[in-house]
Design a protein around this motif. Structure first.
Motif, PDB file in Angstrom:
ATOM      1  N   ASP A  26     -13.590  29.056 -32.912  1.00 20.49           N
ATOM      2  CA  ASP A  26     -14.091  27.687 -32.795  1.00 20.49           C
ATOM      3  C   ASP A  26     -15.601  27.615 -33.004  1.00 20.49           C
ATOM      4  O   ASP A  26     -16.111  26.695 -33.646  1.00 20.49           O
ATOM      5  N   LYS A  27     -16.335  28.617 -32.495  1.00 17.62           N
ATOM      6  CA  LYS A  27     -17.791  28.633 -32.656  1.00 17.62           C
ATOM      7  C   LYS A  27     -18.179  28.895 -34.116  1.00 17.62           C
ATOM      8  O   LYS A  27     -19.124  28.299 -34.634  1.00 17.62           O
ATOM      9  N   LEU A  33     -19.332  24.422 -40.429  1.00 22.19           N
ATOM     10  CA  LEU A  33     -19.313  23.016 -40.827  1.00 22.19           C
ATOM     11  C   LEU A  33     -20.704  22.382 -40.761  1.00 22.19           C
ATOM     12  O   LEU A  33     -21.026  21.474 -41.531  1.00 22.19           O
ATOM     13  N   LYS A  34     -21.523  22.879 -39.847  1.00 19.77           N
ATOM     14  CA  LYS A  34     -22.896  22.357 -39.733  1.00 19.77           C
ATOM     15  C   LYS A  34     -23.793  22.872 -40.857  1.00 19.77           C
ATOM     16  O   LYS A  34     -24.853  22.295 -41.113  1.00 19.77           O
ATOM     17  N   ARG A  42     -12.727  15.658 -46.261  1.00 23.06           N
ATOM     18  CA  ARG A  42     -11.674  16.467 -46.881  1.00 23.06           C
ATOM     19  C   ARG A  42     -12.083  17.941 -46.958  1.00 23.06           C
ATOM     20  O   ARG A  42     -11.281  18.826 -46.657  1.00 23.06           O
ATOM     21  N   ASP A  43     -13.330  18.199 -47.361  1.00 23.25           N
ATOM     22  CA  ASP A  43     -13.825  19.575 -47.428  1.00 23.25           C
ATOM     23  C   ASP A  43     -13.841  20.212 -46.045  1.00 23.25           C
ATOM     24  O   ASP A  43     -13.431  21.365 -45.864  1.00 23.25           O
ATOM     25  N   ARG A  44     -14.330  19.464 -45.073  1.00 26.28           N
ATOM     26  CA  ARG A  44     -14.428  19.979 -43.703  1.00 26.28           C
ATOM     27  C   ARG A  44     -13.044  20.280 -43.136  1.00 26.28           C
ATOM     28  O   ARG A  44     -12.831  21.288 -42.479  1.00 26.28           O
ATOM     29  N   SER A  50      -7.933  25.908 -42.889  1.00 27.88           N
ATOM     30  CA  SER A  50      -7.673  27.186 -43.564  1.00 27.88           C
ATOM     31  C   SER A  50      -8.085  28.361 -42.689  1.00 27.88           C
ATOM     32  O   SER A  50      -7.369  29.366 -42.597  1.00 27.88           O
ATOM     33  N   VAL A  51      -9.240  28.246 -42.041  1.00 24.04           N
ATOM     34  CA  VAL A  51      -9.704  29.327 -41.165  1.00 24.04           C
ATOM     35  C   VAL A  51      -8.736  29.505 -39.998  1.00 24.04           C
ATOM     36  O   VAL A  51      -8.296  30.630 -39.700  1.00 24.04           O
TER      37      VAL A  51
END
Length: 397
Positions: A26-27, A33-34, A42-44, A50-51
Motif C-alpha cells: 500500500d505504501k 501514484l504520487k 484510468r492510469d492510476r 495491476s500491482v
C-alpha cells in the motif's frame, strides 16, 4: 486494453520495491501514484490494480513465467488474464498457449491459490474442509465499503447523495451503517468524505464496535486503537456523548485520530499512548466498555492486504499469539465489574481466536469473566473480511 511503457514501468518498479526491497504494497502504490500527477484515473487504476493483482498471485505467476525478470513476470500475469501483449523486447519469449497449458496441468493447491506451503498446511489443519473455499474467497479483490457517519447523515441520505454524483451503492443486510460501492473508486477526494459523512471501513470490521453495546454517556477504552477507525464508530454509536480513550503502544498510529475525529464532528475521543504497565494500572476498573482489537496475523483481510501472506511466517504467528495472550491478561483489568469487553482479530485462525479466549477464561484473571457470545466471521460466508469477535462480561463479584 492497450499497454503504455510508462505505466507498465511503474508497475514493474513497484513490484521490485515490494519483493526485492521488502516494502509494504500500500505504501509503495501510494508513493508510485504520487510520482506522476499527470496520470489520470484510468492510469492510476491500472497501476494500483495491476500491482495488487501481481502481489496476490505472485507465487503462481513465478511458477508459470519462463523468467524471473519483472517484465517477464508482468507479461505472464497479463497473459494469464486472457489479454494480449504488445511486441516489446521485454516480453520476448512469452507465449500465451504455453502459459495456459502449464496452468491447466497444475494440481498443487498452494501454487494455484498462490500461498506459501506452510500457510496451506496450517489453514487446512485449523479450518479443515472450509479452508479451500476460504482462501479462494480471500484471493478475490475487496469491495469498497463505507461506514456512514450517523452523527451527520443517514444511510439513505448518503446513498442518495452519492447516486446524484453517479456513485452507485447498496446497503448490505445485517450491517446497519454500511454502504457497498457498486464499482471500485477512490472516494477520499469526494466532498462527502471531506465533510465527514463517511469513513472507509469493511463491513465485518463494523461488527466489532457494534458488539460492545455502547450507550451515550459511557466511558469506553479502545485499547489497541491504531488510527482510530473503531473509536470513530464507537463515538457515533454513543451519539458523541461520554468519553472514549483511544489508546495504543505506538504513538504515531494515533496521530491521525484527532484529525479524523474533527472531520467526523466528534469531540469525545482522547488519544493516549500506552507507555507501559503504569498506564494500564492507572485505568484499573475504569471502563464501562473495553475493546481489544488486538494485533494479529491479518489473514482475514488478505483481500485488501495481499502482501501479508508473503511477510508472515509460522514464527511471526506464534509471536503475535503471545502478544494477544499478554494483552488479554494485562488489559482486561481496565473494565469495570459488570462491564463488557470485546476481544477481536482480523484473523480466521482459531489459534488466534477462540483458542485464545478459551485459554484466557481458564486463567486466574479470566475466571472473573464469562463469555456471552462470539462470532466467527469467514469471508466465504459474509462476502467481506474474515474476523473474530468475542463478547465477554466481567462478573459483578
Amino acid at each position: 486494453m492497450k499497454l503504455f511503457t510508462n505505466t507498465v514501468y511503474a508497475v514493474v518498479h513497484a513490484i521490485d520495491e515490494i519483493f526485492n526491497q521488502n516494502r509494504y504494497a500500500d505504501k509503495v502504490i501510494e508513493k508510485t501514484l504520487k510520482s506522476n500527477p499527470k496520470w489520470g484515473a484510468r492510469d492510476r487504476g491500472f497501476i494500483a490494480e495491476s500491482v495488487y493483482d501481481m502481489v496476490r498471485w505472485w507465487r503462481l505467476i513465478n511458477f508459470l513465467s519462463p523468467s524471473k525478470d519483472n517484465y517477464q513476470l508482468f507479461g505472464t500475469y497479463w497473459l494469464l488474464q486472457g489479454r494480449t501483449l504488445p511486441d516489446w523486447k521485454e516480453f520476448k519469449g512469452l507465449d500465451s498457449d504455453t502459459i495456459h497449458r502449464k496452468y491447466e496441468r497444475l494440481n498443487n493447491r498452494a501454487v494455484i491459490q498462490s500461498i506459501p506451503d506452510w500457510l496451506d498446511e496450517m489453514g487446512a489443519e485449523l479450518l479443515g474442509d472450509k479452508w479451500e473455499e476460504e482462501i479462494n474467497t480471500l484471493n478475490q479483490q475487496a469491495e469498497v465499503v463505507l461506514r456512514v457517519n450517523t452523527l451527520k447523515i443517514t444511510r439513505e441520505q448518503l446513498m442518495n447523495r452519492l447516486a446524484g454524483e453517479e456513485i452507485e451503492s447498496y446497503a448490505p443486510k445485517g450491517y446497519k451503517d454500511a454502504l457497498v460501492l457498486a464499482k471500485r473508486q477512490n472516494v477520499f477526494k469526494n466532498a462527502a468524505f471531506k465533510e465527514g459523512l463517511f469513513e472507509v471501513q469493511d463491513a465485518s470490521s463494523q461488527l466489532v464496535s457494534a458488539a460492545l453495546d455502547v450507550e451515550p454517556g459511557m466511558r469506553v477504552i479502545d485499547a489497541c486503537a491504531g488510527a482510530g477507525g473503531k473509536s470513530l464508530h464507537l463515538a457515533a454509536l454513543m451519539q458523541n456523548k461520554g468519553r472514549i480513550l483511544s489508546m495504543d503502544t505506538e504513538g504515531w498510529k494515533l496521530q491521525n485520530t484527532k484529525i479524523r475525529a474533527r472531520r467526523n464532528g466528534i469531540s469525545i475521543i482522547e488519544p493516549r499512548v500506552i507507555e507501559g504497565n503504569k498506564t494500564i494500572k492507572r485505568l484499573s476498573e475504569s471502563a464501562d466498555r473495553l475493546l481489544l482489537d488486538v494485533p494479529c496475523s491479518g489473514l482475514g483481510v488478505l483481500k485488501r492486504n495481499p502482501d501479508t501472506k508473503w511477510k508472515l511466517t509460522p514464527e511471526s504467528i506464534t509471536k503475535v499469539q503471545g502478544i494477544q495472550e499478554e494483552i488479554l491478561q494485562n488489559y482486561s483489568s481496565m473494565v469495570k465489574k459488570g462491564g463488557i469487553m470485546v476481544y477481536a482479530t482480523c484473523s480466521i485462525l482459531p489459534s488466534e481466536n477462540q483458542h485464545q479466549v478459551e485459554k484466557f477464561l481458564a486463567s486466574e484473571k479470566g475466571k472473573e469473566f464469562e463469555l456471552l457470545e462470539d462470532q466467527k466471521v469467514l469471508a466465504q460466508e459474509s462476502g467481506f473480511d474474515g474476523f473474530y469477535i468475542a463478547k465477554l462480561k466481567r462478573k459483578e463479584a
